[in-house]
Structure formats: C-alpha cells, structure tokens
Design an enzyme around this catalytic site. Structure first.
Site, PDB file in Angstrom:
ATOM      1  N   ASN A 137       0.958  -1.009   0.004  1.00  0.00           N
ATOM      2  CA  ASN A 137      -0.070  -0.102  -0.030  1.00  0.00           C
ATOM      3  C   ASN A 137       1.034   1.187   0.129  1.00  0.00           C
ATOM      4  O   ASN A 137       1.419   1.667   0.915  1.00  0.00           O
ATOM      5  CB  ASN A 137      -0.782  -0.055   1.224  1.00  0.00           C
ATOM      6  CG  ASN A 137      -1.903   1.133   1.371  1.00  0.00           C
ATOM      7  OD1 ASN A 137      -1.768   2.071   0.514  1.00  0.00           O
ATOM      8  ND2 ASN A 137      -2.547   1.215   2.381  1.00  0.00           N
ATOM      9  N   ARG A 174      -2.238  -2.393  -3.760  1.00  0.00           N
ATOM     10  CA  ARG A 174      -3.570  -1.323  -3.667  1.00  0.00           C
ATOM     11  C   ARG A 174      -3.715  -0.078  -4.407  1.00  0.00           C
ATOM     12  O   ARG A 174      -2.420   0.537  -4.580  1.00  0.00           O
ATOM     13  CB  ARG A 174      -3.475  -0.865  -2.206  1.00  0.00           C
ATOM     14  CG  ARG A 174      -4.709   0.312  -1.747  1.00  0.00           C
ATOM     15  CD  ARG A 174      -4.775   0.850  -0.745  1.00  0.00           C
ATOM     16  NE  ARG A 174      -6.205   1.738  -0.493  1.00  0.00           N
ATOM     17  CZ  ARG A 174      -6.172   2.448   0.690  1.00  0.00           C
ATOM     18  NH1 ARG A 174      -5.421   2.761   1.603  1.00  0.00           N
ATOM     19  NH2 ARG A 174      -7.265   3.056   0.552  1.00  0.00           N
ATOM     20  N   HIS A 178     -12.187   3.625  -0.987  1.00  0.00           N
ATOM     21  CA  HIS A 178     -12.177   2.602   0.280  1.00  0.00           C
ATOM     22  C   HIS A 178     -13.220   1.382   0.287  1.00  0.00           C
ATOM     23  O   HIS A 178     -13.528   0.685   1.022  1.00  0.00           O
ATOM     24  CB  HIS A 178     -12.717   3.430   1.539  1.00  0.00           C
ATOM     25  CG  HIS A 178     -11.900   4.410   2.317  1.00  0.00           C
ATOM     26  ND1 HIS A 178     -12.604   5.464   2.754  1.00  0.00           N
ATOM     27  CD2 HIS A 178     -10.723   4.427   2.497  1.00  0.00           C
ATOM     28  CE1 HIS A 178     -11.411   6.314   3.155  1.00  0.00           C
ATOM     29  NE2 HIS A 178     -10.409   5.716   2.987  1.00  0.00           N
ATOM     30  N   ARG A 206      -8.866  16.842   4.253  1.00  0.00           N
ATOM     31  CA  ARG A 206      -9.825  17.110   2.806  1.00  0.00           C
ATOM     32  C   ARG A 206     -11.281  17.501   3.444  1.00  0.00           C
ATOM     33  O   ARG A 206     -11.774  17.259   4.633  1.00  0.00           O
ATOM     34  CB  ARG A 206     -10.218  15.816   2.276  1.00  0.00           C
ATOM     35  CG  ARG A 206      -8.821  15.614   1.374  1.00  0.00           C
ATOM     36  CD  ARG A 206      -9.006  14.167   0.755  1.00  0.00           C
ATOM     37  NE  ARG A 206      -8.218  13.161   1.337  1.00  0.00           N
ATOM     38  CZ  ARG A 206      -8.293  11.641   1.323  1.00  0.00           C
ATOM     39  NH1 ARG A 206      -9.433  11.326   0.546  1.00  0.00           N
ATOM     40  NH2 ARG A 206      -7.381  10.977   1.971  1.00  0.00           N
ATOM     41  N   GLU A 260      -7.161  -3.770   5.177  1.00  0.00           N
ATOM     42  CA  GLU A 260      -7.301  -3.684   3.701  1.00  0.00           C
ATOM     43  C   GLU A 260      -6.436  -4.673   3.003  1.00  0.00           C
ATOM     44  O   GLU A 260      -6.482  -5.303   2.040  1.00  0.00           O
ATOM     45  CB  GLU A 260      -7.210  -2.435   3.412  1.00  0.00           C
ATOM     46  CG  GLU A 260      -8.156  -1.510   3.373  1.00  0.00           C
ATOM     47  CD  GLU A 260      -8.037   0.116   3.688  1.00  0.00           C
ATOM     48  OE1 GLU A 260      -7.017   0.630   4.661  1.00  0.00           O
ATOM     49  OE2 GLU A 260      -8.640   0.846   2.857  1.00  0.00           O
TER      50      GLU A 260
END
Ligand code: ADP
Length: 596
Positions: free
Chosen positions: A7, A85, A173, A234, A380
């Site tokens: 990742n 990823r 996600h 963000r 993940e």
C-alpha cells in the site's frame, strides 16, 4: 499461497505478507513512513518480534528496493505473488487485475481522477515489477467495489458533455468497506447478502458506504476522494459554487482551491491539526475551534448514516472502522447519539470498553436497539491478499460462445395473482416450454396498465413464483408512464406498482422491473468458462457495425441451468440482434456479491 501486499502513498510504504488458505493470516507487517530528506521511520513486526526506528530511505524507490533485504533478515521466504492497492480503477476495473503492459497504461490514464494517490501506487507497481520480475503482480482497486452502484447514485446532474468526458461518482475505500461488511455479517452470524449494512470508515480519509445485501449501493466519496465526510485534511462536501466565489473574491486559481480542499481543509482547516487525537485533546481543554470541528465531523457522519438508511429502506447494522472509528469511543457516541429515531441505541459501557485485538468485532448496541453497532479493525491488506489469491486461482476463462436469447416483456405470477386475474381455483395452461428446464410460457396473456398507457397481450411465464414480478424494457416503462428500476430477478423490495388486468379482475402489485441482463449457467459450464455465481462479466454481441459490449452482466449459476444470456428487447435492438444470437466473453468483471 504467500502474498506480499503493498500500500504505497506519497509519504509512506506499508506492506504485509499473508498466507492465504481457508483462513488468511498475516505473517509479517512492515512500514516505511514519513519520507523526508535523509530518511524515514520504519516499523517491522513478526509474531512477538517488533522493531522500529529510523532508516536512510528518503523515498518510495529506496524503500521498495530495501524490502527484499528486510524480508530475508526476518526469515520471510517463498513469496508467490505481489498485490498492490490501487486507488482509482475508473469504470473498467471491477475486480482484481494482472498488472502488465496491457493494464498499466489503462491505469495510468486514470491519474487525473486521483492525482494524489494513483501516481504513488503505480510507481510502486513499476518498482515491484523490476524487483520481482518473475512474480505475478495483481492490482486491487479502491473503486471496484462501488461499480455496482446504480446510476442514480453515480450520476451528477451536470451537462451531458461533462458526463461524456467521464464526470461521475465512483467512491473509494471499497476494499475496506467490503472487508468490514463481511466481518460484521460473520459476527452477527448472518450472510452479508441478507443484511443492510452502513460501513463508516473514519481514518485520515473517511467515507460511509451503504452495503445493500452484500453489494455497495452508494458511498460518500465521489469522482475523487474529496466528496463526503469531513476528513483529516480534506473538506468533504462543499457547495461547488465555492469555486466561483473564491475565484472572484480572493482571486484564487482552480489549482489553488483544489490543493487547499485536499491538503488544508477538514480537521486541519478547522483547527490547525489533522490528527483527531490532538483535536479531541484540545476540545477537552476548552478550545472552541476544536469543539466545533468535532461537532461538525460527527454531524456530517450522522447525516450520511441517516441518508443511507433511507437509501436502503432500513438498516440492520452500522460498522465503525478506520483509526478514528476504531479508537474514538466519544466520536462513535456523538455519531450514534442522534440516531435513536431509527432504532439505533448504543450501550455506553460496551462502547467505552471496545478492545480490538485478533480481528475482534464487538457489538456495542444496547439490548433494545433494533440496529446492531459493531466496531472492527479494517484489514485492507488482508482483503487484498485474499482477492489476489482468488484471482490467481481462477482458471483463464475459455472464450467459448454464449447463446443469447431476447426476453420480451413478461410477468411471473404468484398463486394469489392468478386467482385475482383469472378467478378462484384457476390453473394456468402451460404452453411452449422454455429452454431453462421446467419453465414454460402460458397460453394465457394479461394486460399491464400505467398512468400513460397500456401494454396488451403480455406473456405469462411459469411455474408460479412466491412473488409476482413484471419484467419490461425501458421503452415499455415510458409507454406505461412508470419508472422501473434495473434489478436482478427476485430483488423486488421497493419496486413500483403497476396494474395487471386479466379476464376475471385486476391486481395492483409492486414488482415492476427492468431485468438486469444476466447469464444462466450450470456449475459445469461455469467452471469451464472460469465463471462464478454473482460475478459480473462483459459480453460482446455481434461483430458488425452495431456490435456492442454489454458490461455488468450478472452470472447466475444453478444446477441444471441451460447456459444462455438473457437481454431485453431494447438491448437486442441496440446490438442489432434480431432473434437469437451469440455473445463472447470479453473480460472479467470479478465483482462477487459475497465472500472474499
Ligand atoms: P489512514 O486513513 O491514513 O489509514 P488511520 O485509519 O490510521 O489513517 O486513522 C488516522 C486517524 O485516526 C487520525 O486522525 C488519528 O488521530 C485517529 N486516531 C487514532 N487513534 C485514535 C484515538 N485513540 N482517538 C481518537 N482518534 C484516533
């Protein structure tokens, strides 16, 4: 199978090694973080051995080059594949994909959609191919899970030319939402395909996902990972009118506004810190800015949970994950506290006592709560390892032709519907047998009536079903004047009502759909074609000037089924198909409704 998963971000490289099988277990965990001039921080863990400190690697290339040495030092051998990823897979990557000279340029072309994320992901892929040229490299996309979202969730109401240029909602996600939804279902002892779950991932990036019966139906991020919740740096949702206002009032360029929305907004914009632990500490010490930030953060998340409960027509479980969702009992409480009205009530002691070792997924709702509330660590990388293994285990599909049949408008009736339309005790007369064993077209016909008009002599297909289902084309929906959703057969909750008229009476019933295109097949043919039940595939029909590739075609495997693709009359017309024809499998869209 032992899989190395990467990742890669702009300032960090996280990686893990997993052994997949009946259970997937992590055998090594590593991270190089905070790349800066002269070095970075590292942390490695295997079983009880855990080491951290600073390393001389100042960027991604040096960090990846160091991985083989690290694995050798820690005795991790026998890597069989590398998983990556990848943030944005655009509209094409609906499942894991081999990363090679065919797919990489297509992924590179998506960079404008995720300018902060995809370049680092791709740099890692290129470096990994150089470092392990003999190993298969497979990408797993954050967007893939959401490609099952209906058009009403993915479409922005903007000019057609913009939509044609690719402006649409994707969602991110996906790997995390998919993992935690399946984990929550496991904890509840139910199938994910039987549940309506709202997954709330609150990390540095944050998003909420409506997982309806095992599939993503909507999520709060959009074209880019900027839409939706308040995040670390963000903004989440802002009025798009802000662009014009800021340009006129402050003379800001589009680039400056966009950079600020990505990097200087969210918790950081509100308080100066992007880290929720800091913000919570400051709020507790009386800082008014931090208090507002926390209120705003929770309020926005609660609004999305409410919205997705409405979108799914209810909710069975809410799952919290991500650094904040896993660790902040007070944020979970703030989000849930307003949700009593929909039957969600937290048990405050259970909420405060959450411990998440060993993939735990504690339930923290009160006894009387109608909605389960679950907390679990997202995984993940583990999910990526599972998907890579499943992808590599799948045989290359045989490119054999698939017969295509065109379904005209028809109804499937329940026993009650037959009585209402034809009279008590009436039995339909089986006529022409259909190719699916045991199915037939009845001699009788019915009429459909909507506010705009009627469709006469509509076929009835037997045998009887538990629930009446009316399948029409999009064109038919305009003739009737009723909007019908595209649905898989049997997925009838919330579908519109239509009037069916028979010789002995009429019936107003829900169940009006435009049937999603699908392939019926049996386990033997499915295995030969490399297809799995619930998978979505692309099928090309025709080879003339009207040849068309039909994406998102659902594979339905049933014992004894005759292998055949069903499309409706609109679809057949668009592909220039008169009666029957053949289709060819183009490529995989390996989105499976449940499992892995
Ligand atoms: P990423 O999205 O980068 O993977 P994480 O999922 O690790 O990020 O989430 C990071 C966020 O989680 C940070 O805002 C951090 O402050 C927050 N966090 C971690 N532990 C706690 C805690 N105990 N209480 C509140 N927030 C926490």
């Amino acid at each position: 199978m032992r899989i190395l998963v990467f990742n890669a971000g702009s300032s960090s490289l996280k990686f893990g090694v997993f052994d997949t099988g009946a259970e997937t277990v992590q055998v090594f965990k590593g991270a190089f973080e905070r790349f800066r001039d002269g070095g970075c921080d590292f942390r490695f863990r295997r079983d009880a051995r855990d080491e951290g400190g600073t390393a001389p690697h100042a960027g991604l290339p040096e960090a990846i080059a160091a991985v083989p040495g690290v694995l050798a030092d820690w005795g991790v051998e026998g890597i069989a594949a590398v998983g990556h990823r990848i943030a944005h897979g655009g509209p094409d990557f609906a499942g894991p994909a081999r990363l090679d000279e065919d797919s990489l340029p297509r992924i590179e072309a998506l960079t404008p959609l995720a300018p902060l994320h995809n370049p680092a992901n791709l740099a890692a892929v290129r470096l990994a191919i150089k470092t392990w040229p003999d190993l298969p490299q497979v990408g797993v996309f954050d967007t893939a899970y959401h490609l099952t979202n209906p058009a009403r969730a993915t479409t922005y109401a903007v000019p057609e030319a913009w939509r044609e240029a690719g402006l649409r909602r994707f969602g991110f996600h996906g790997t995390s939402h998919k993992y935690v939804a399946v984990r929550a279902a496991e904890e509840l002892g139910q199938k994910v395909t039987d549940l309506r779950i709202i997954s709330v991932h609150l990390g540095n990036g944050a998003s909420v996902c409506a997982v309806n019966l095992g599939r993503s139906m909507d999520s709060s991020m959009g074209l880019t990972p900027l839409e939706g919740l308040v995040m670390g740096t963000r903004s989440g949702d802002v009025d798009p009118g802000a662009f014009g206002y800021l340009a006129r009032q402050l003379g800001l360029t589009i680039e400056a506004i966009e950079t600020a929305l990505y990097n200087d907004s969210g918790l950081k914009g509100l308080t100066g810190s992007s880290d929720m632990r800091d913000v919570e500490d400051r709020a507790a010490a009386g800082d008014a800015k931090a208090q507002l930030a926390i209120n705003l953060y929770a309020y926005r998340a609660r609004k999305y949970v409410g919205a997705y409960a409405a979108a799914m027509g209810g909710v069975d479980a809410v799952v919290f994950t991500g650094g904040i969702g896993e660790n902040s009992a007070s944020m979970r409480r703030r989000i849930c506290d307003g949700l009593d009205f929909m039957g969600l009530r937290l048990d405050h002691d259970h909420n405060a006592a959450v411990r998440l070792a060993d993939r735990a997924a504690p339930q923290i709702q009160a006894l009387e709560s109608r909605v389960a509330v679950i907390v679990t660590e997202t995984a993940e990388q583990l999910q990526i390892a599972r998907e890579v293994a499943a992808h590599l285990a799948r045989p290359e599909p045989q490119r054999r032709p698939i017969p295509v049949a065109v379904s005209g408008r028809h109804v499937h009736l329940s026993a009650e519907a037959v009585e209402a339309l034809f009279g008590p005790g009436y039995a339909l007369t089986p006529g022409k047998p259909l190719r699916q064993p045991g199915n037939w077209a009845a001699e009788e016909r019915v009429t459909l009536e909507g506010p705009k008009g009627r469709l006469e002599r509509v076929a009835i297909l037997g045998p009887l079903r538990k629930r009446t289902q009316i399948e029409i084309s999009r064109t038919d929906s305009f003739a009737l004047g009723i909007d019908a959703p595209v649905r898989d057969s049997g997925a009838l909750d919330g579908t519109p009502k239509v009037r069916i008229i028979g010789p002995a009476g009429h019936l107003d019933t829900d169940g009006l759909i435009v049937a999603a295109r699908h392939i019926h097949t049996n386990p033997e043919d499915a295995a030969a074609m490399g297809l799995a039940d619930g998978q979505l595939v692309d099928v090309r029909i025709g080879d003339g000037p009207r040849a068309l590739t039909f994406t998102h075609t659902l594979v339905r495997v049933q014992p004894d089924a005759f292998t055949e693709m069903h499309i409706d009359t609109d679809e057949a017309n668009a592909a220039g198909l008169g009666g029957e024809g053949e289709g060819a499998l183009v490529k995989e869209r390996a989105t499976v409704a449940s499992g892995a």
